[in-house]
Design an enzyme around this catalytic site. Sequence first.
Site, PDB file in Angstrom:
ATOM      1  N   GLU A 248       0.786  -1.262   0.087  1.00  0.00           N
ATOM      2  CA  GLU A 248       0.058   0.003   0.035  1.00  0.00           C
ATOM      3  C   GLU A 248       0.898   1.457   0.124  1.00  0.00           C
ATOM      4  OE1 GLU A 248      -2.524   1.343  -0.647  1.00  0.00           O
ATOM      5  OE2 GLU A 248      -4.119   1.502   1.263  1.00  0.00           O
TER       6      GLU A 248
ATOM      7  N   THR B 205      -3.543   9.354  -4.267  1.00  0.00           N
ATOM      8  CA  THR B 205      -3.617   9.277  -2.715  1.00  0.00           C
ATOM      9  C   THR B 205      -2.564  10.322  -2.363  1.00  0.00           C
ATOM     10  OG1 THR B 205      -4.756   7.423  -2.744  1.00  0.00           O
ATOM     11  CG2 THR B 205      -3.468   8.166  -0.530  1.00  0.00           C
TER      12      THR B 205
HETATM   13  N1  HSE Z   1      -6.482   7.299   4.893  1.00  0.00           N
HETATM   14  C1  HSE Z   1      -6.041   7.270   3.536  1.00  0.00           C
HETATM   15  C2  HSE Z   1      -6.097   8.929   2.792  1.00  0.00           C
HETATM   16  C3  HSE Z   1      -6.744   6.501   2.619  1.00  0.00           C
HETATM   17  O1  HSE Z   1      -7.287   9.382   3.009  1.00  0.00           O
HETATM   18  O2  HSE Z   1      -5.347   9.232   2.689  1.00  0.00           O
HETATM   19  C4  HSE Z   1      -6.170   6.632   1.204  1.00  0.00           C
HETATM   20  O3  HSE Z   1      -5.472   5.484   0.951  1.00  0.00           O
END
Ligand code: HSE
Length: 307
Positions: free
Chosen positions: A128, A181
């Site tokens: 990830e 992201t």
């Molecule tokens: N918590 C993460 C974000 C989830 O909002 O950046 C996305 O991978």
Amino acid sequence: MNEIKIFSPATVANVSCGFDVLGFCLDSVGDEMIIRKTDKKGIYITKIKGFDLPFEPELNVAGVSALTMYKAAKPNCGFEIEIYKKIKPGSGIGSSAASAVGSVFGMNELLGKPFNKTELTAFAIKGEALASKCEHADNLAPAMFGGFTLVKSLSPLQILEIPSPDDLYATIIHPQIEIKTSEARAILPKNIPLSDAITQWANFGSLIHALHTSNFALIESSLHDAIVEPYRSQLIPYFIEVKQAALQAGALGAGISGSGPSIFTLSKGIETAINVEQAMRKVYSKTAINFDIHISKINKQGIKILS
Ligand code: HSE
């Protein structure tokens, strides 16, 4: 057993007030993967369908998590991975998490389950992180465990499974634009006002209590994001209009799914979820942006074996 086919589900992370720690699992969309044992040692990605992603394991999310587990397990065999990608990368519903969880779950099954789900999630964090340039497990944990999950800490990794009411439904709209992201994280502030933090942890605590007690009124009053949404919503065209339409149609709450651009809502009962779907569809149908929209029960099983 030398080969396994698995379904690795999409997920919604953050859930408004739980940035980087809370998530839930969907059953309406997910990737399929085939993992196969080979005599030749190493990790080999042999097929990718659906989207254009790297075949080199070191550059592929599923490959990096597989390599991390492989180094720990030191098995006497290798693995081939086939990825049938249904979740669009950059859609905000845990595309990279599904890949990262899928490879290690499948390999673990073929090795006779030497690792538990928390240990597998720890391997998947490395995959990830390739996509988001930061370690977090709020999509990985619900994909692995199902239902709602709370990542209490990353080091050591501690995941809590949170119960949820049976008649809770998610409606998700995915505008066909891509938000990375890493970029959606880069725009967030490094420091936040104490008053916003107080609002956020009050809502977060009450949402967890509401899920435990099936208190829909409390779910509704807790689904707010005082910290992240004001920044990220600017990246999503018509976010405010869609959110307003969903709430007017009866949704308990609406917010950005993960880092977006998908927008999630939660509703009590399928009828409301359908009304919310129609209201969100109406907003985006008037724009030039293509979109997918789907309704999902909370998937309490998580990743599963297909054959
Ligand atoms: N918590 C993460 C974000 C989830 O909002 O950046 C996305 O991978």
